[in-house]
Design a protein around this motif. Structure first.
Motif, PDB file in Angstrom:
ATOM      1  N   LYS A 136     -25.227 -18.196  54.635  1.00  0.00           N
ATOM      2  CA  LYS A 136     -26.130 -17.840  53.547  1.00  0.00           C
ATOM      3  C   LYS A 136     -27.052 -16.687  53.947  1.00  0.00           C
ATOM      4  O   LYS A 136     -27.383 -16.520  55.119  1.00  0.00           O
ATOM      5  CB  LYS A 136     -26.989 -19.051  53.160  1.00  0.00           C
ATOM      6  CG  LYS A 136     -26.218 -20.219  52.594  1.00  0.00           C
ATOM      7  CD  LYS A 136     -27.161 -21.356  52.242  1.00  0.00           C
ATOM      8  CE  LYS A 136     -26.406 -22.532  51.628  1.00  0.00           C
ATOM      9  NZ  LYS A 136     -27.292 -23.651  51.258  1.00  0.00           N
ATOM     10  N   ILE A 137     -27.445 -15.894  52.953  1.00  0.00           N
ATOM     11  CA  ILE A 137     -28.532 -14.941  53.159  1.00  0.00           C
ATOM     12  C   ILE A 137     -29.814 -15.727  52.953  1.00  0.00           C
ATOM     13  O   ILE A 137     -30.281 -15.934  51.836  1.00  0.00           O
ATOM     14  CB  ILE A 137     -28.430 -13.754  52.180  1.00  0.00           C
ATOM     15  CG1 ILE A 137     -27.162 -12.960  52.461  1.00  0.00           C
ATOM     16  CG2 ILE A 137     -29.653 -12.848  52.306  1.00  0.00           C
ATOM     17  CD1 ILE A 137     -26.966 -11.760  51.557  1.00  0.00           C
ATOM     18  N   TYR A 243     -27.635 -17.017  48.285  1.00  0.00           N
ATOM     19  CA  TYR A 243     -28.480 -15.831  48.393  1.00  0.00           C
ATOM     20  C   TYR A 243     -29.909 -16.259  48.114  1.00  0.00           C
ATOM     21  O   TYR A 243     -30.289 -16.480  46.973  1.00  0.00           O
ATOM     22  CB  TYR A 243     -28.037 -14.750  47.410  1.00  0.00           C
ATOM     23  CG  TYR A 243     -28.881 -13.483  47.475  1.00  0.00           C
ATOM     24  CD1 TYR A 243     -28.620 -12.510  48.439  1.00  0.00           C
ATOM     25  CD2 TYR A 243     -29.921 -13.272  46.590  1.00  0.00           C
ATOM     26  CE1 TYR A 243     -29.391 -11.355  48.508  1.00  0.00           C
ATOM     27  CE2 TYR A 243     -30.698 -12.121  46.649  1.00  0.00           C
ATOM     28  CZ  TYR A 243     -30.431 -11.166  47.610  1.00  0.00           C
ATOM     29  OH  TYR A 243     -31.202 -10.032  47.681  1.00  0.00           O
ATOM     30  N   GLU A 298     -33.773 -11.988  41.018  1.00  0.00           N
ATOM     31  CA  GLU A 298     -32.464 -12.634  41.130  1.00  0.00           C
ATOM     32  C   GLU A 298     -32.399 -13.955  40.365  1.00  0.00           C
ATOM     33  O   GLU A 298     -31.389 -14.262  39.734  1.00  0.00           O
ATOM     34  CB  GLU A 298     -32.135 -12.907  42.600  1.00  0.00           C
ATOM     35  CG  GLU A 298     -31.821 -11.670  43.423  1.00  0.00           C
ATOM     36  CD  GLU A 298     -30.378 -11.231  43.269  1.00  0.00           C
ATOM     37  OE1 GLU A 298     -29.600 -11.939  42.608  1.00  0.00           O
ATOM     38  OE2 GLU A 298     -30.042 -10.160  43.823  1.00  0.00           O
ATOM     39  N   HIS A 386     -29.131  -6.285  49.193  1.00  0.00           N
ATOM     40  CA  HIS A 386     -28.433  -7.035  50.234  1.00  0.00           C
ATOM     41  C   HIS A 386     -28.866  -6.642  51.639  1.00  0.00           C
ATOM     42  O   HIS A 386     -28.190  -6.954  52.605  1.00  0.00           O
ATOM     43  CB  HIS A 386     -26.919  -6.864  50.088  1.00  0.00           C
ATOM     44  CG  HIS A 386     -26.370  -7.592  48.891  1.00  0.00           C
ATOM     45  ND1 HIS A 386     -26.317  -8.966  48.816  1.00  0.00           N
ATOM     46  CD2 HIS A 386     -25.878  -7.122  47.719  1.00  0.00           C
ATOM     47  CE1 HIS A 386     -25.789  -9.321  47.647  1.00  0.00           C
ATOM     48  NE2 HIS A 386     -25.518  -8.226  46.964  1.00  0.00           N
TER      49      HIS A 386
END
Length: 395
Positions: A136-137, A243, A298, A386
Motif C-alpha cells: 500500500k501507499i 492508496y 482522493e 503518486h
C-alpha cells in the motif's frame, strides 16, 4: 477526483473575482464591528477554556490503576536512536507496565538491537518486531496499526510517535474517563515542550491551538496521528485503502464516517519533540499538508472545498482588507492570536511575554500555510499524486 480538483481551483478563481469586482466600504461600521467582535471573541474564548479546564478536572480522575485496563502501547520507528530507547524505558518504568508492541521499520543505526536487548529483559511486557511493509501507499505507522489490531489483543490501544512521552497518571485518567463516559477515542493534547527554542514554542502553540479548535468544533477533519487511545472495537474496524497518502486523515475520515466521537482533552498531555529550527518545522508542515490535501481530493467529497475556500479567502482578502465582507480576515487574526495567547497562558502557564511572542509567530505560520502551502498542494495535486514523501521528523 479530478472534478473535485477543478472545482477547488474554481473556488480560488471565484474568490479572486469577488474581491476584484465587489466593494462594500463602510468605515464606521467596519471599525465598530471589529472592536465589538474582537471583545466577544477574546472573552468568549477565555470563558470556554476556563470552563473546559474546570470540567476536565472533575471528569478526569483516577479511580482505577493502569493494572485494571488491558492496554497495548504501540509505535512504528526508523533510525530513532536514543529517542526510542528512552520512550520504551518510559513505559516499562510505569508502576503497572502495559503491553508494549514496537515496530521497527528496518533501522540501521543500532536502535533495533538496543530495543531487542531491552525486550530480552522484559519479555512479559515487551515485543519488538520488524515491520513487514505492505504494497500500500501508506505511512509505516498505518502498516504497524493494521498488524497491531490483527495480532495483539487489548481492550485499548495507545498509539504513539517514537518520541511521545505520557505520564502514567495521565494515562490512568484517560482510561478511567473513557470507561466512565463509554468513549471509543480519547486524544491527549500533544505538547512540544521538551525544549525551549522558538521552533518548539511555535509547534507547541500549534498543538494547543489544534486542541482548542477541536473543542470548539472547528476543522472537524483534522486529527493528530499520535498521542491517542482508541478502544479495540473501533480499532478493529479501521481499514486503510491501498492508496492512503495521510494515515492521520484516513483515521479522521473513518471516525467521522462512523460517527465515532473523539474526546480531546486540554489537560492531559502527550509530550513530543519538534524540529529545532523554523525551517525544518515548515518543511514538516509542508509534508503533513501535502498528505492531507491529497487525501481530501482522493477520498472525501466535500472537505476540500471549505479548505480551499478558507485558503482562497485569506489569500485574496489581502487585496481589499478594509472592505466590510473582509472584516473576517482581521477577525481571524484576532481569533488565532486570542486562542494562541490564552492557551499559552492558561494551559502551558507561560509568561505573558512568551505568550504574545508565540501567538504572533504561530499566527504568521498559519497564514503562510493557508496562503502558500495549501494552494501549492492543491494546484500540483495531479502532478504529485503518486510521489512518495514519508520520512522521519528531523529534530
Amino acid at each position: 477526483m479530478f472534478f473535485r480538483w477543478l472545482l477547488s481551483l474554481c473556488v480560488y478563481v471565484f474568490v479572486f473575482w469577488f474581491n476584484l469586482k465587489v466593494h462594500f466600504f463602510y468605515p464606521k461600521l467596519y471599525l465598530l464591528s471589529l472592536i465589538l467582535a474582537s471583545f466577544v471573541v477574546f472573552f468568549g474564548l477565555w470563558i470556554i477554556i476556563r470552563f473546559r479546564l474546570a470540567k476536565e478536572k472533575q471528569m478526569t480522575k483516577r479511580r482505577m490503576s493502569l493494572s485494571h485496563f488491558n492496554l497495548v502501547v504501540s509505535t512504528v520507528v526508523k533510525n530513532e536512536g536514543d529517542t526510542i530507547v528512552t520512550t520504551l524505558k518510559k513505559y516499562l518504568g510505569f508502576k503497572s507496565p502495559p503491553k508494549i508492541v514496537f515496530y521497527d521499520d528496518h533501522s540501521d543505526d543500532g536502535s533495533f538491537e538496543a530495543l531487542k536487548k531491552i525486550e530480552s529483559e522484559n519479555t512479559s511486557f515487551c515485543v519488538i518486531k520488524r515491520l513487514e511493509r505492505s504494497k500500500k501507499i501508506l505511512h509505516p505507522k498505518g502498516m504497524g496499526f493494521e498488524d497491531l489490531v490483527n495480532h495483539y489483543h487489548g481492550d485499548y490501544y495507545l498509539i504513539l510517535d517514537a518520541d511521545t512521552l505520557i505520564e502514567e497518571g495521565h494515562v490512568e485518567k484517560a482510561l478511567n474517563t473513557m470507561k466512565d463516559k463509554d468513549l471509543k477515542v480519547l486524544h491527549f493534547t500533544r505538547r512540544n515542550d521538551l525544549s525551549d527554542d522558538l521552533a518548539n514554542n511555535i509547534a507547541d502553540t500549534e498543538e494547543l491551538f489544534s486542541t482548542v479548535n477541536k473543542i470548539l468544533g472547528l476543522f472537524p477533519w483534522y486529527f493528530n496521528g499520535s498521542g491517542f487511545i482508541i478502544r479495540a472495537d473501533a480499532a478493529k474496524k479501521m481499514v486503510y485503502d491501498s492508496y492512503s497518502p495521510s494515515d492521520d486523515s484516513q483515521i479522521s475520515f473513518f471516525l467521522r464516517k462512523n460517527r465515532i466521537k473523539v474526546l480531546d482533552t486540554l489537560s492531559l498531555f502527550a509530550h513530543e519533540k519538534a524540529p529545532t529550527t523554523v525551517g525544518k518545522l515548515l518543511k514538516q508542515h509542508f509534508s503533513w499538508t501535502k498528505g492531507g490535501i491529497h487525501h481530501y481530493l482522493e477520498k472525501e467529497k466535500f472537505t476540500i472545498f471549505p479548505v480551499a475556500f478558507i485558503s482562497a479567502y485569506f489569500l485574496f482578502a489581502l487585496m481589499n482588507p478594509l472592505q466590510l465582507y473582509n472584516i473576517i480576515l482581521l477577525l481571524a487574526v484576532v481569533f488565532f492570536f486570542s486562542v494562541d495567547s490564552l492557551a499559552n497562558r492558561m494551559v502551558a502557564k507561560r509568561s505573558m511575554g512568551h505568550c504574545l511572542r508565540n501567538a504572533f509567530c504561530h499566527t504568521l505560520s498559519l497564514f503562510f500555510k493557508g496562503i502558500v502551502i495549501v494552494p501549492w498542494h492543491i494546484i500540483t495535486f495531479p502532478f504529485k499524486r503518486h510521489s512518495f514523501w514519508f520520512s522521519k521528523t528531523q529534530y
